[in-house]
Design a protein around this motif. Structure first.
Motif, short mmCIF file in Angstrom:
data_model
loop_
_atom_site.label_atom_id
_atom_site.label_comp_id
_atom_site.label_asym_id
_atom_site.label_seq_id
_atom_site.Cartn_x
_atom_site.Cartn_y
_atom_site.Cartn_z
N LYS A 76 -6.39 -6.03 3.19
CA LYS A 76 -5.30 -6.61 2.40
C LYS A 76 -4.15 -5.63 2.37
O LYS A 76 -4.15 -4.50 2.00
CB LYS A 76 -5.54 -6.98 0.88
CG LYS A 76 -6.88 -7.93 0.85
CD LYS A 76 -7.28 -7.80 -0.73
CE LYS A 76 -8.26 -8.95 -0.93
NZ LYS A 76 -8.91 -9.16 -2.56
N VAL A 77 -2.99 -6.23 3.18
CA VAL A 77 -1.72 -5.27 3.25
C VAL A 77 -0.53 -5.92 2.34
O VAL A 77 -0.28 -7.06 2.79
CB VAL A 77 -1.49 -5.04 4.72
CG1 VAL A 77 -0.21 -4.23 4.72
CG2 VAL A 77 -2.44 -4.54 5.46
N TRP A 78 -0.23 -5.34 1.34
CA TRP A 78 1.06 -5.82 0.54
C TRP A 78 2.53 -5.31 0.95
O TRP A 78 2.46 -4.09 1.17
CB TRP A 78 0.95 -5.59 -0.91
CG TRP A 78 -0.23 -6.14 -1.61
CD1 TRP A 78 -1.47 -7.20 -1.02
CD2 TRP A 78 -0.53 -6.20 -2.84
NE1 TRP A 78 -2.10 -7.56 -1.97
CE2 TRP A 78 -1.79 -7.17 -3.12
CE3 TRP A 78 0.04 -5.90 -4.14
CZ2 TRP A 78 -2.36 -7.26 -4.27
CZ3 TRP A 78 -0.48 -5.97 -5.20
CH2 TRP A 78 -1.82 -6.59 -5.62
N GLU A 99 6.59 -8.92 -9.18
CA GLU A 99 5.24 -9.38 -8.75
C GLU A 99 4.19 -8.59 -8.33
O GLU A 99 3.00 -8.86 -8.58
CB GLU A 99 5.53 -10.46 -7.66
CG GLU A 99 6.73 -11.60 -7.96
CD GLU A 99 7.07 -12.30 -6.48
OE1 GLU A 99 7.47 -13.35 -6.80
OE2 GLU A 99 6.92 -11.69 -5.52
N ALA A 100 4.35 -7.57 -7.73
CA ALA A 100 3.22 -6.61 -7.41
C ALA A 100 2.74 -5.95 -8.75
O ALA A 100 1.52 -5.89 -8.80
CB ALA A 100 3.91 -5.37 -6.46
N LEU A 123 -1.43 -6.44 -9.54
CA LEU A 123 -2.18 -5.06 -9.55
C LEU A 123 -3.13 -5.09 -10.58
O LEU A 123 -4.30 -4.30 -10.76
CB LEU A 123 -1.50 -3.93 -9.35
CG LEU A 123 -0.82 -3.50 -7.96
CD1 LEU A 123 0.21 -2.46 -8.00
CD2 LEU A 123 -1.83 -3.09 -7.11
N LYS A 124 -2.63 -5.64 -11.54
CA LYS A 124 -3.59 -5.95 -12.97
C LYS A 124 -5.03 -6.56 -12.47
O LYS A 124 -5.91 -6.25 -13.19
CB LYS A 124 -3.07 -6.51 -14.05
CG LYS A 124 -1.83 -5.92 -14.62
CD LYS A 124 -1.13 -6.76 -15.78
CE LYS A 124 0.14 -5.84 -16.22
NZ LYS A 124 0.89 -6.58 -17.02
N THR A 175 -1.84 5.02 -7.71
CA THR A 175 -2.94 5.23 -8.07
C THR A 175 -4.06 3.99 -7.92
O THR A 175 -5.07 3.89 -8.23
CB THR A 175 -2.80 5.10 -9.58
OG1 THR A 175 -2.30 3.73 -10.17
CG2 THR A 175 -2.08 6.32 -10.15
N LYS A 176 -3.19 2.87 -7.18
CA LYS A 176 -3.98 1.66 -6.97
C LYS A 176 -4.31 1.72 -5.66
O LYS A 176 -5.38 0.70 -5.10
CB LYS A 176 -3.19 0.42 -7.47
CG LYS A 176 -2.92 0.33 -8.93
CD LYS A 176 -4.34 0.23 -9.69
CE LYS A 176 -3.80 0.17 -11.37
NZ LYS A 176 -5.26 -0.07 -11.97
#
Length: 325
Positions: free
Chosen positions: A4-6, A42-43, A47-48, A74-75
């Motif tokens: 998965k690449v954002w 949106e990111a 990320l939550k 951190t994510k």
């Protein structure tokens, strides 16, 4: 399972980084990577509940984004793709070089690494000690240009028709180009100037009494625009890379570019590199175009970019594969 690449990007303009990312995420790389293109807010929200394998940050670095970079790091592994800043930008736009460079050192330091878009930009980063040499790699952008590669050659005639296009903003240097065109005879040289942006009124005023300049508005069909031109002029004050140069070469057009940032490294045997602030040199270079072998320049330029898009994808695939293993 696909990695998965954002891609975090805020640029909504038709060209530049937005155009590149849009083409990248629908390329053959989507068979290997699950791409998602998101705005910053949106990111943050996503990320939550989700965890990507990699975040690529395409926003221009700014003090207000530093905490976002820390949070993203951190994510997920985080890389900054630097489409925006370069030596020419620093020279023209930055009032406090020390503060600007500290911003970049902090931002690049937070990230796992930086993708630079040209050799010149990378050399500037390293010379200014903005990033650890082990954390930066160069991947020059490209775009799909199949429709440009098939344009027929336009043999020189009089008047010689030059094209210039892009955002009507200080960066692109069109104001200086119009001042140069004012010194050239309209019966020998014509300029087609395409685009839109905040400086449109200024450029309209500069072109108002110039019969050798035609303002053609927004360019909806780049191939059709370039088919009308014998050559393309790129007088930018800064340009980390410059996709217009690649497009012009794909169309088989001779190019005149400013000696700034990533432009000169794109010109080998297909045009000339002109000193950035020497308007007399620009006038002389344009005046001499009628004596140049524009067809050979065009062939050389086209040959150099035939595989540019596939090469770009190869480099991005290798990079993404390395950092998502």
């Amino acid at each position: 399972m696909k990695s998965k690449v954002w891609h975090i990007i805020g640029d909504k303009r038709a060209g530049g980084s937005n155009h590149f990312v849009k083409q990248l995420v629908v390329s053959r790389l989507r068979d290997r990577f699950a791409f998602l293109v998101l705005r910053l807010e949106e990111a943050r929200a996503l990320l939550k509940t989700e965890k990507p394998d990699l975040i690529v940050f395409h926003y221009p670095c700014a003090w207000k984004y530093l905490w976002d970079l820390v949070y993203f790091k951190t994510k997920s592994p985080l890389f900054i793709c630097e489409h925006h800043y370069c030596q020419g930008f620093e020279a023209d736009q930055v009032h406090s070089r020390m503060r600007f460079r500290w911003l970049l050192r902090i931002a690049y330091g937070i990230a796992n690494g930086v993708v630079s878009v040209s050799q010149a930009q990378c050399q500037w980063m390293l010379a200014a000690h903005l990033v650890n040499p082990r954390k930066v790699r160069v991947i020059t952008p490209a775009s799909r240009v199949e429709n440009l590669l098939t344009l027929p050659a336009k043999f020189p005639s009089s008047p010689l028709i030059l094209g210039a296009y892009g955002r009507f903003a200080r960066q692109k240097g069109f104001d200086r180009l119009l001042k140069v065109m004012a010194q050239l005879p309209s019966e020998k040289f014509q300029l087609l100037l395409g685009g839109y942006g905040p400086d449109e009124a200024i450029l309209q005023q500069l072109a108002e009494n110039l019969p050798q300049v035609q303002m053609v508005g927004t360019i909806g069909d780049v191939a059709q625009f370039l088919s009308r031109c014998h050559g393309v002029v790129i007088p930018s004050r800064w340009e980390p890379w410059g996709l217009v140069c690649l497009e012009a070469k794909a169309a088989g057009k001779a190019v005149l570019v400013a000696a700034v940032d990533g432009l000169p490294e794109q010109v080998q045997g297909c045009g000339e590199v002109i000193p950035l602030n020497d308007l007399d040199a620009w006038k002389d270079a344009i005046a001499a175009l009628a004596e140049q072998d524009l067809i050979t320049w065009g062939k050389n330029g086209r040959a150099s970019v035939v595989n540019a898009w596939e090469n770009c994808l190869d480099h991005w695939e290798a990079f993404l594969g390395d950092v998502t293993m």
